[in-house]
Write a protein that holds these residues in place. Sequence first.
Motif, PDB file in Angstrom:
ATOM      1  N   ASP A  62      37.262  33.996  19.188  1.00 30.61           N
ATOM      2  CA  ASP A  62      38.307  34.576  20.032  1.00 30.61           C
ATOM      3  C   ASP A  62      39.291  33.540  20.558  1.00 30.61           C
ATOM      4  OD1 ASP A  62      37.731  37.270  19.903  1.00 30.61           O
ATOM      5  OD2 ASP A  62      36.376  37.236  21.622  1.00 30.61           O
ATOM      6  N   LYS A  63      40.562  33.929  20.559  1.00 30.18           N
ATOM      7  CA  LYS A  63      41.604  33.197  21.266  1.00 30.18           C
ATOM      8  C   LYS A  63      41.894  33.968  22.547  1.00 30.18           C
ATOM      9  CE  LYS A  63      43.719  31.043  17.220  1.00 30.18           C
ATOM     10  NZ  LYS A  63      44.969  30.798  16.466  1.00 30.18           N
ATOM     11  N   VAL A  64      41.815  33.271  23.676  1.00 30.64           N
ATOM     12  CA  VAL A  64      41.891  33.915  24.984  1.00 30.64           C
ATOM     13  C   VAL A  64      43.151  33.476  25.717  1.00 30.64           C
ATOM     14  CG1 VAL A  64      40.742  34.211  27.215  1.00 30.64           C
ATOM     15  CG2 VAL A  64      39.377  34.049  25.121  1.00 30.64           C
ATOM     16  N   LEU A  65      43.804  34.434  26.351  1.00 28.99           N
ATOM     17  CA  LEU A  65      44.914  34.153  27.254  1.00 28.99           C
ATOM     18  C   LEU A  65      44.386  34.315  28.674  1.00 28.99           C
ATOM     19  CD1 LEU A  65      47.997  33.710  27.762  1.00 28.99           C
ATOM     20  CD2 LEU A  65      48.220  36.201  27.737  1.00 28.99           C
ATOM     21  N   GLU A  66      44.465  33.254  29.466  1.00 22.88           N
ATOM     22  CA  GLU A  66      44.044  33.333  30.860  1.00 22.88           C
ATOM     23  C   GLU A  66      45.268  33.204  31.758  1.00 22.88           C
ATOM     24  OE1 GLU A  66      41.017  31.388  34.188  1.00 22.88           O
ATOM     25  OE2 GLU A  66      41.507  30.255  32.380  1.00 22.88           O
ATOM     26  N   VAL A  67      45.405  34.118  32.705  1.00 20.75           N
ATOM     27  CA  VAL A  67      46.539  34.101  33.630  1.00 20.75           C
ATOM     28  C   VAL A  67      46.027  33.692  35.007  1.00 20.75           C
ATOM     29  CG1 VAL A  67      48.436  35.414  34.636  1.00 20.75           C
ATOM     30  CG2 VAL A  67      47.620  35.959  32.322  1.00 20.75           C
ATOM     31  N   GLY A  68      46.629  32.656  35.569  1.00 25.52           N
ATOM     32  CA  GLY A  68      46.236  32.196  36.894  1.00 25.52           C
ATOM     33  C   GLY A  68      44.889  31.516  36.919  1.00 25.52           C
ATOM     34  N   PRO A  69      44.693  30.432  36.158  1.00 24.92           N
ATOM     35  CA  PRO A  69      43.379  29.779  36.108  1.00 24.92           C
ATOM     36  C   PRO A  69      42.983  29.067  37.393  1.00 24.92           C
ATOM     37  CG  PRO A  69      44.989  28.480  34.922  1.00 24.92           C
ATOM     38  CD  PRO A  69      45.669  29.776  35.275  1.00 24.92           C
TER      39      PRO A  69
END
Length: 316
Positions: A62-69
């Motif tokens: 999986d390629k993950v997009l994280e918003v606000g780490p």
Amino acid sequence: MPRATTERFSRAHQPAPKKNASQSSSSMTNPIFNTQRFGQHILKNPATAQKIVDAANLKPTDKVLEVGPGTGNLTVKILEKAKHVTAVEMDPRMAAEVIKRVQGTPEQHKLDVMIGDFIKVDMPYFEVCISNTPYQISSPLVFRLLSHRPLFRVAILMFQREFAMRLVAKPSTPLWSRLSANVQLYAKVDNIINVSRNDFRPPPQVESSVIRLVPIDPPPPIKFEEFDGMNRIIFSRPNKTIRGNFQAKGVMKMLEQNRRTWLAAQDMMVDDVSISSLVDKVLEEVECTENRASKMDVDDLLKLLAAFHEVGIHFS
């Protein structure tokens, strides 16, 4: 997109201006956890962070997009399971802290950090989105994700609890709204975790909830502006009759102008049919005259929209 290191970040726009001298010295003593500038609340409870990551059912590919780490408490747990993470962070200080967390570890090459406003950045390809969402961008974030192509597999998103409950609300319940209908047209939404304000540093004034959002694939062949335009009218007073909401000031005039534009675009003669009579005819045919938006589900709304389109009534 360049891979971020401690020396180089991918910048979506210029960072916010530096603090001026008038700001208190105490606010500068702990630059990482002074989150006032961006209204951030750092998730500090490792058990809650693990539940959020587990809810995504991540695969090694999986390629993950994280918003606000933030400082990376979720990021490091995502990196353990995913192939790659792109983290979008507004605050350059937080971005530096995230990179510092993984520097010199095997996960370092799996992380890209973008500094910028998520609403404005160019999103990379991703299968999963995980977000401890800045509450001020909750609604724009949801609709930006739903409009993104190609479709992602799942999003695990933390919101202020009241907003989250509106996303998962059902017809005939107090929180069913235009937002609920618009989101549920394109996705299946479930509430999966309630999060205490004490799980954050500093604690926010409100409680939070985590929802699972799974896009409907393929998405319905509905022009969003049309669906939302109709909902804007009938949900203006959701407990009033549908017909009553169409009688509100300016609505008929707007619909008449839209219909004339549509007829002209179809090379059809503009007629003198009363728009009010057409609306009444449609409402009678679909038995919605006395219905209320607060009790109509997505299928009911789609049926009503299709009936309006059949007589040339459009909402955008």
